[in-house]
Design a protein around this motif. Structure first.
Motif, short mmCIF file in Angstrom:
data_model
loop_
_atom_site.label_atom_id
_atom_site.label_comp_id
_atom_site.label_asym_id
_atom_site.label_seq_id
_atom_site.Cartn_x
_atom_site.Cartn_y
_atom_site.Cartn_z
N ALA A 1 0.83 -1.21 0.00
CA ALA A 1 0.00 0.00 0.00
C ALA A 1 0.85 1.25 0.00
O ALA A 1 0.48 2.28 -0.59
N ASP A 2 2.01 1.18 0.64
CA ASP A 2 2.89 2.34 0.74
C ASP A 2 3.35 2.84 -0.62
O ASP A 2 3.60 4.03 -0.80
N HIS A 3 3.42 1.95 -1.60
CA HIS A 3 3.92 2.33 -2.92
C HIS A 3 2.99 3.29 -3.65
O HIS A 3 3.41 3.96 -4.59
N PHE A 4 1.73 3.35 -3.24
CA PHE A 4 0.77 4.23 -3.91
C PHE A 4 0.68 5.61 -3.26
O PHE A 4 0.05 6.51 -3.81
N LEU A 5 1.28 5.76 -2.10
CA LEU A 5 1.20 7.02 -1.37
C LEU A 5 2.45 7.85 -1.66
O LEU A 5 3.56 7.33 -1.66
N ALA A 6 2.25 9.14 -1.89
CA ALA A 6 3.37 10.00 -2.25
C ALA A 6 3.17 11.39 -1.66
O ALA A 6 2.04 11.83 -1.44
N TYR A 7 4.26 12.05 -1.40
CA TYR A 7 4.23 13.44 -0.92
C TYR A 7 4.18 14.37 -2.13
O TYR A 7 5.01 14.27 -3.03
N ARG A 8 3.15 15.24 -2.16
CA ARG A 8 3.03 16.19 -3.26
C ARG A 8 3.61 17.52 -2.82
O ARG A 8 3.10 18.18 -1.90
N GLN A 9 4.68 17.93 -3.49
CA GLN A 9 5.39 19.15 -3.09
C GLN A 9 4.51 20.38 -3.26
O GLN A 9 4.62 21.34 -2.48
N SER A 10 3.61 20.39 -4.25
CA SER A 10 2.80 21.58 -4.53
C SER A 10 1.79 21.87 -3.42
O SER A 10 1.40 23.02 -3.22
N THR A 11 1.36 20.84 -2.68
CA THR A 11 0.40 21.05 -1.59
C THR A 11 1.03 20.88 -0.22
O THR A 11 0.45 21.31 0.79
#
Length: 220
Positions: free
Chosen positions: A87-97
């Motif tokens: 599941a971790d592979h689908f989660l990402a940090y979005r720099q724009s938000t």
């Protein structure tokens, strides 16, 4: 020496996207080894300006992070722990938000509201990542468009958390958007979605793809 290797990518070929890739390799690496000896070699490929130059240290840190994710999820089952890391592979940090988000399927899809709300429970709530769930709900609260896909995910968030602080978060950040969604469904929104006189919801005009099971080719 510099090398260029042509490669045809089967998955890209299957989905009818660009499938021929030229892999430019501006280096050749050689390691002399004495008979019977053992060596550990690490290579780091990155576009970041600052990075850990010891790949073994990076791998060790990542394994420690995985251990922490498994501990947070609280399962004692090999399959559940494997799914927690997957599941971790689908989660990402979005720099724009500055918040977490869900990637629906790189490289063709990035953030996609419907996929995110469907997957939110399994990716974040069932794995104990409540702050990540809150981040994702906050992110998509900014982009609620005519009332598409949101109520169910918010309800599941409160089912799993349910503290006064969580209800306060929903009331302050999410509830105004929920009212917008109700108004959109009542008065009509995209994909021929509207409330009929009997209070039931109508969806689709025959050509709208209102579920993930619909396929449309031209006007068929």
């Amino acid at each position: 020496e510099k090398y260029t290797t042509g490669m045809q990518l089967q998955k890209e070929l299957d989905v009818e996207s660009d499938a021929l890739d030229d892999n430019y390799t501006p280096y050749q690496i050689e390691f002399p080894l004495d008979a019977g000896c053992r060596k550990k070699i690490s290579i780091v490929c990155t576009i970041e300006d600052a990075y850990e130059k010891d790949a073994f240290a990076t791998a060790a840190a990542e394994m420690a992070r995985f251990d922490a994710l498994e501990k947070k999820a609280g399962y004692h089952d090999e399959l559940a722990e494997t799914l927690t890391i997957a599941a971790d592979h689908f989660l990402a940090y979005r720099q724009s938000t500055g918040l977490m988000t869900v990637l629906a399927g790189l490289p063709w899809f990035t953030d996609w509201g419907r996929d995110t709300m469907i997957a939110l429970t399994g990716l974040t709530l069932a794995t104990g990542r409540y702050q990540d769930a809150r981040d994702i709900l906050t992110t998509f609260a900014r982009y609620v468009h005519h009332g598409m896909w949101y109520f169910y995910a918010v309800g599941k968030y409160l089912d799993y958390t349910g503290t006064p602080e969580d209800y306060a978060f929903v009331q302050e950040t999410i509830y105004p958007k929920l009212k917008e969604i109700i108004a959109a469904y009542e008065h009509g929104t995209d994909f021929s979605i509207y409330m009929e006189e009997d209070g039931l919801i109508h969806a689709g005009s025959g050509l709208d793809q209102v579920t993930w099971m619909d396929v449309r080719v031209g006007d068929w």
